[in-house]
Structure formats: C-alpha cells, structure tokens
Design a protein around this motif. Structure first.
Motif, PDB file in Angstrom:
ATOM      1  N   GLY A 188     102.710   7.347  16.386  1.00  0.00           N
ATOM      2  CA  GLY A 188     103.569   7.617  15.224  1.00  0.00           C
ATOM      3  C   GLY A 188     105.026   7.292  15.430  1.00  0.00           C
ATOM      4  N   ARG A 189     105.329   6.172  16.118  1.00  0.00           N
ATOM      5  CA  ARG A 189     106.732   5.844  16.389  1.00  0.00           C
ATOM      6  C   ARG A 189     107.111   4.437  15.931  1.00  0.00           C
ATOM      7  NH1 ARG A 189     107.895   5.258  21.571  1.00  0.00           N
ATOM      8  NH2 ARG A 189     105.786   5.341  22.402  1.00  0.00           N
ATOM      9  N   ILE A 190     106.352   3.851  15.009  1.00  0.00           N
ATOM     10  CA  ILE A 190     106.592   2.459  14.621  1.00  0.00           C
ATOM     11  C   ILE A 190     107.245   2.378  13.242  1.00  0.00           C
ATOM     12  CG2 ILE A 190     105.404   0.325  13.904  1.00  0.00           C
ATOM     13  CD1 ILE A 190     105.707   0.553  16.906  1.00  0.00           C
ATOM     14  N   GLY A 191     108.116   1.382  13.094  1.00  0.00           N
ATOM     15  CA  GLY A 191     108.704   1.070  11.799  1.00  0.00           C
ATOM     16  C   GLY A 191     108.620  -0.416  11.529  1.00  0.00           C
ATOM     17  N   TRP A 192     108.635  -0.764  10.252  1.00  0.00           N
ATOM     18  CA  TRP A 192     108.583  -2.168   9.821  1.00  0.00           C
ATOM     19  C   TRP A 192     109.916  -2.523   9.180  1.00  0.00           C
ATOM     20  CZ3 TRP A 192     105.617  -3.745   4.757  1.00  0.00           C
ATOM     21  CH2 TRP A 192     105.824  -5.106   4.499  1.00  0.00           C
ATOM     22  N   ASN A 193     110.628  -3.491   9.755  1.00  0.00           N
ATOM     23  CA  ASN A 193     111.819  -4.046   9.137  1.00  0.00           C
ATOM     24  C   ASN A 193     111.385  -5.159   8.193  1.00  0.00           C
ATOM     25  OD1 ASN A 193     114.542  -4.748   8.594  1.00  0.00           O
ATOM     26  ND2 ASN A 193     114.442  -6.359  10.154  1.00  0.00           N
ATOM     27  N   ILE A 194     111.507  -4.910   6.905  1.00  0.00           N
ATOM     28  CA  ILE A 194     111.005  -5.817   5.869  1.00  0.00           C
ATOM     29  C   ILE A 194     112.032  -6.920   5.612  1.00  0.00           C
ATOM     30  CG2 ILE A 194     110.199  -5.958   3.478  1.00  0.00           C
ATOM     31  CD1 ILE A 194     109.853  -2.800   3.720  1.00  0.00           C
ATOM     32  N   VAL A 195     111.647  -8.175   5.823  1.00  0.00           N
ATOM     33  CA  VAL A 195     112.544  -9.293   5.545  1.00  0.00           C
ATOM     34  C   VAL A 195     111.855 -10.285   4.620  1.00  0.00           C
ATOM     35  CG1 VAL A 195     113.825  -9.058   7.715  1.00  0.00           C
ATOM     36  CG2 VAL A 195     111.849 -10.582   7.617  1.00  0.00           C
ATOM     37  N   THR A 196     112.680 -11.019   3.880  1.00  0.00           N
ATOM     38  CA  THR A 196     112.159 -12.057   2.982  1.00  0.00           C
ATOM     39  C   THR A 196     112.644 -13.413   3.505  1.00  0.00           C
ATOM     40  OG1 THR A 196     114.071 -11.899   1.514  1.00  0.00           O
ATOM     41  CG2 THR A 196     112.194 -10.497   1.011  1.00  0.00           C
ATOM     42  N   SER A 197     111.997 -13.919   4.550  1.00  0.00           N
ATOM     43  CA  SER A 197     112.421 -15.162   5.195  1.00  0.00           C
ATOM     44  C   SER A 197     112.528 -16.294   4.180  1.00  0.00           C
ATOM     45  CB  SER A 197     111.421 -15.557   6.276  1.00  0.00           C
ATOM     46  OG  SER A 197     111.223 -14.508   7.182  1.00  0.00           O
ATOM     47  N   SER A 198     113.520 -17.159   4.399  1.00  0.00           N
ATOM     48  CA  SER A 198     113.706 -18.230   3.425  1.00  0.00           C
ATOM     49  C   SER A 198     114.357 -19.469   4.005  1.00  0.00           C
ATOM     50  CB  SER A 198     114.590 -17.736   2.276  1.00  0.00           C
ATOM     51  OG  SER A 198     115.882 -17.426   2.772  1.00  0.00           O
ATOM     52  N   LEU A 199     114.811 -19.417   5.254  1.00  0.00           N
ATOM     53  CA  LEU A 199     115.492 -20.577   5.819  1.00  0.00           C
ATOM     54  C   LEU A 199     114.541 -21.768   5.884  1.00  0.00           C
ATOM     55  CD1 LEU A 199     117.509 -18.914   8.724  1.00  0.00           C
ATOM     56  CD2 LEU A 199     118.333 -19.571   6.455  1.00  0.00           C
ATOM     57  N   THR A 236     124.506 -20.995   9.567  1.00  0.00           N
ATOM     58  CA  THR A 236     123.298 -20.201   9.317  1.00  0.00           C
ATOM     59  C   THR A 236     123.620 -18.952   8.509  1.00  0.00           C
ATOM     60  OG1 THR A 236     122.221 -20.984  11.334  1.00  0.00           O
ATOM     61  CG2 THR A 236     121.427 -18.908  10.419  1.00  0.00           C
ATOM     62  N   TYR A 237     124.677 -18.232   8.907  1.00  0.00           N
ATOM     63  CA  TYR A 237     125.001 -16.970   8.231  1.00  0.00           C
ATOM     64  C   TYR A 237     125.656 -17.175   6.870  1.00  0.00           C
ATOM     65  CZ  TYR A 237     123.463 -14.007  12.022  1.00  0.00           C
ATOM     66  OH  TYR A 237     122.695 -13.348  12.938  1.00  0.00           O
ATOM     67  N   LEU A 238     126.086 -18.374   6.590  1.00  0.00           N
ATOM     68  CA  LEU A 238     126.572 -18.675   5.242  1.00  0.00           C
ATOM     69  C   LEU A 238     125.447 -19.139   4.326  1.00  0.00           C
ATOM     70  CD1 LEU A 238     129.992 -20.459   5.952  1.00  0.00           C
ATOM     71  CD2 LEU A 238     129.639 -18.214   4.932  1.00  0.00           C
ATOM     72  N   GLY A 239     124.223 -19.093   4.832  1.00  0.00           N
ATOM     73  CA  GLY A 239     123.081 -19.452   3.995  1.00  0.00           C
ATOM     74  C   GLY A 239     122.532 -20.812   4.279  1.00  0.00           C
ATOM     75  N   ASP A 240     122.611 -21.243   5.549  1.00  0.00           N
ATOM     76  CA  ASP A 240     122.064 -22.534   5.950  1.00  0.00           C
ATOM     77  C   ASP A 240     122.803 -23.697   5.287  1.00  0.00           C
ATOM     78  OD1 ASP A 240     120.301 -23.516   7.785  1.00  0.00           O
ATOM     79  OD2 ASP A 240     118.622 -23.715   6.397  1.00  0.00           O
ATOM     80  N   VAL A 241     124.134 -23.578   5.205  1.00  0.00           N
ATOM     81  CA  VAL A 241     124.936 -24.638   4.595  1.00  0.00           C
ATOM     82  C   VAL A 241     125.323 -25.667   5.652  1.00  0.00           C
ATOM     83  CG1 VAL A 241     125.864 -23.038   2.898  1.00  0.00           C
ATOM     84  CG2 VAL A 241     127.142 -23.468   5.000  1.00  0.00           C
TER      85      VAL A 241
END
Length: 449
Positions: free
Chosen positions: A124-135, A309-314
């Motif tokens: 009972g120690r797990i968490g899911w970091n939900i991401v919406t990958s798009s690169l 990358t952090y500017l949105g893959d520009v």
C-alpha cells in the motif's frame, strides 16, 4: 493547535537535477544505470521522514541540436519507471513510491494491473504520476493513434483515469474468504462488474489483481494548464507543480482547492506540493559559490536544448541568444511550463541564453540559494501563507544535495514541529493523512494536525 505538518518528497534523478550534475566531482557518473543509487537515495529520504520517493519517466530520447546530442541529459538513458519503482519499493519499508506513466501511450487495463500489483508488493505504498505524453520524440516510438492535440490528450486522460479507477474497484478484498474446508475462495460480494465503454477505451473487467490495504494507488498529477488543473482537481490526491515565487504559488494553491471543492471533493484531501531546488551552504556566500560551480559546468548547447524542450519542443535555431525570448506559438505539449518560463523571462528581463542557464538547475521550479535557516524560513513561509502543503525536493546533485538538505534543513523543520519525526507505519494514504479508500474497512485516522 500544533502547526500543520509539511509533506516532503524527493524526486529520484541520476546524479542530480542540475543539467551539469553528472560532470560535478561529487557525483557518480553512471548513476542512471545503478539501481543501488536510487535505493540509497530513497532509504535516506525514508529515514529522514520523507513521505514520497518520486520517479520521473519519458518515452523517448529528447530531440537535441547536433552539438548537444552526445551530451544529452542522462535521465533519458536510465530505467523504466515502473520497473525501478518495484526495486525501490522492495528495498524500503515506509516511504511511498510514486512512478510516472503516460495515458497517451498505454491502455487502462494493463496500467491498472501493473500499478495494483506494485501496490500489493509495497503493502500500500504506490502512487501513479499521471502524465499526458506528447513530445514528437515520444510519439514517434508508437503506432499512430487518435488526435493528440492538447485538449484531446486531456479528454483521453480523463477517461483513462476513470477506467483505471473502475478496474481498481473490481474487487472487495474482504470478500475473499479463502476457506479450505468449504472450498470457497471468494464470496458472491467479492467482485462487481466494470464494463467500461467510452469514446477512447473499453474494458469489460474485472481486473485480475485485488486492491491493497490503501484501496488504490495514490493519484498524482502535475499539469498546470487549464486542462491540467481541471484533471488534477477531479482526479488527483497530490498535485506536483512548478511555481517560482510565493505569490504565484498561493494563487495556484487557491485555484486548485477551489476547483476541487467544485468537483465535489474535500479540498483538504488534495495536497499541493511545489518543487524546490535548494543550494545550501553554511553561509550565503558559500551557497552562491556552490551554485556558481555547477553553473560553470553548463555546456551552452545542452542548456539551449533543454530550454527548447521545456518551451514545448520548439526550435530556437537562428534566434539571438543574447536577445529576448521571441514570441512563440502556443505549445501542444508542455503548455504550462512554456507559459511559466515565458512569463519569468519577461518579468526578469532575461535573454534567451540567460533563461537557458537559469533553468539548467531548477528547470522552472522554485530555486532557493542560502543557509539552512534561510531555506527553512522560506519553506515555513510558503506553507504558513497557504502556498503549499509540502514540497518535492529536487536536489542539485545526488547524493550531496539531498544529504545537505536532510542534514541541515530537516532538523530545523523538525525543531519547529513542522515535520513528522521519522518513519511511520501505515499505507501511503495514511501517511499523508488522506482518507482510506479500502472497501468495507474503517477509514484511516487522519494524522495531519
């Protein structure tokens, strides 16, 4: 009434969050492929009373300008997050382990099964970091799918999480009688129908993994765009966010709490943890020297590639790095980080090159350089003023940066009665003071003052 306890998490990176950390004399150059490196960092955080060990992930090698390709961020060449989470969970006892997984390139049934298994393995120690990958460099590794513009990705993510939660609720663990004499393994009330059928996914169920002691894995969400905040308010137990100052952090905090209440949730049951990148010295001058040492190791092409990358893959090719950041098209990928960095560059009057050097450390998160007392004071200010429920630590280097924080700042926070004293029993949800979601079981007693 005692002060509210601050929640601390640490984000497990290879040699550190500074882009040049792997070049620093104190770091292990092959940390990204050494599981013992991650285990040690998680165990040290656990012993210090941290509640979360956070594992980031991406599904491809970042696109980089030619000169930076051979010097690319070491994080891109390490372990898959769920595999690493299993190793860290088995090597620890009390700390929660949050792993990143994408709703864009997965199916609900498989991911629900994997996280439920990890939750049982970890007790009972797990968490899911939900991401919406798009690169683009991620999507190029998968078969063509539906339209993945920003709005569509979040609509898909919303349904994805609903489907996963339904699958996690397939079984009532108290319905398993396991009676050898009668030959009955589970009773009629142990399983319920799922039958999810939506625009993006279908899954009949039930899931073939039962819930852990915490009912389901913790849900973590880090999007700060309008769509990201809507998803976080509806689904998240913990929101991980990048905020650079206390005013913007307080505004974000209030917005998420308001949205959570509007979504029918108890606002106190959504915890907001901004990232913090601390550089600590015995004196302010020493801390500044430590930061300067890291900054001197930055390779300009690597910093610029990171900024792209952090500017949105520009693509910033041809842009005057000594001039201001040009107007950019709205990103379809990291939209909230693009907005944050653009606003910061305008406010601080930073050139493209200066912005690239600035984000090489904190990558858009809150950066604090100073003595242990100064760092502790600012952490206390943020939480006392309603800007955060706690923080995700981004150590500049591993292990030194995390060790510095644990050795010097953590005792100050404990002395001020702002942290729990150390490892505790219970599920991750119980450690965070969140209500239990286990069916037919007594709700967890809240431990947050």
């Amino acid at each position: 009434m005692s002060p509210r306890k601050i929640i601390l998490g640490t984000i497990l990176y290879p040699s550190g969050h500074h882009v040049a950390a792997w070049r620093h004399p104190s770091t292990q150059v092959d940390a990204n492929i050494d599981v013992n490196h991650y285990v040690r960092a998680a165990r040290d955080a656990e012993a210090a009373g941290f509640e979360i060990a956070f594992i980031s992930d991406r599904l491809g090698v970042p696109r980089s300008r030619e000169e930076a390709l051979r010097r690319i961020d070491e994080w891109s060449h390490g372990f898959e997050a769920l595999t690493l989470a299993a190793a860290v969970a088995m090597a620890t006892r009390t700390i929660g382990v949050v792993a990143t997984a994408s709703t864009t390139f997965n199916e609900p049934y498989n991911l629900a099964r994997q996280f439920a298994s990890l939750d049982l393995i970890s007790n009972g120690r797990i968490g899911w970091n939900i991401v919406t990958s798009s690169l683009e460099q991620e999507s190029d590794n998968f078969n063509p799918g539906p339209d993945f513009d920003h709005a569509a990705r979040y609509a898909r993510a919303d349904e994805f999480v609903d489907a996963v939660k339904s699958l996690w609720q397939s079984w009532n663990p108290d319905g398993f009688v396991r009676d050898k004499e009668s030959g009955v393994f589970f009773g009629p009330d142990a399983v319920k129908s799922v039958d999810h059928d939506g625009p993006y996914f279908r899954s009949k169920g039930p899931l073939n993994v039962i819930p852990s002691r915490q009912g389901r894995p913790l849900l973590v969400q880090a999007g700060s765009s309008d769509a990201g905040k809507a998803l976080a308010a509806k689904t998240a137990d913990v929101v991980f966010t990048a905020q650079t100052d206390i005013v913007s952090a307080r505004g974000f905090y209030q917005d998420i709490k308001r949205r959570s209440s509007a979504a029918g949730k108890n606002a106190d049951d959504v915890l907001i943890l901004p990232g913090i990148f601390p550089v600590i010295g015995e004196t302010r001058s020493q801390a500044e020297d430590k930061y300067a040492e890291l900054q001197n190791l930055i390779q300009p092409d690597v910093a610029l590639s990171l900024l792209e990358t952090y500017l949105g893959d520009v693509d910033l090719s041809g842009v005057d790095i000594d001039g201001p950041l040009p107007d950019l098209p709205v990103s379809n990928s990291i939209r909230s980080r693009q907005a944050l960095l653009t606003e910061f560059a305008r406010k601080e009057g930073l050139s493209v090159g200066a912005l690239a050097r600035h984000i090489a450390g904190a990558r858009g998160h809150w950066q604090v350089i100073g003595t242990p007392d100064e760092v502790a004071d600012q952490i206390e200010d943020w939480t006392a003023s309603g800007a955060a429920d706690g923080f995700m630590l981004l150590p500049p280097t591993f292990p030194e940066g995390q060790d510095d924080f644990i050795r010097t700042v953590v005792p100050l926070l404990k002395k001020r009665d702002l942290l729990n004293p150390g490892p505790q029993t219970g599920s991750l949800r119980e450690r965070l003071g969140l209500p239990s979601l286990a069916r037919n079981r007594t709700d967890a007693v809240r431990n947050r003052a």
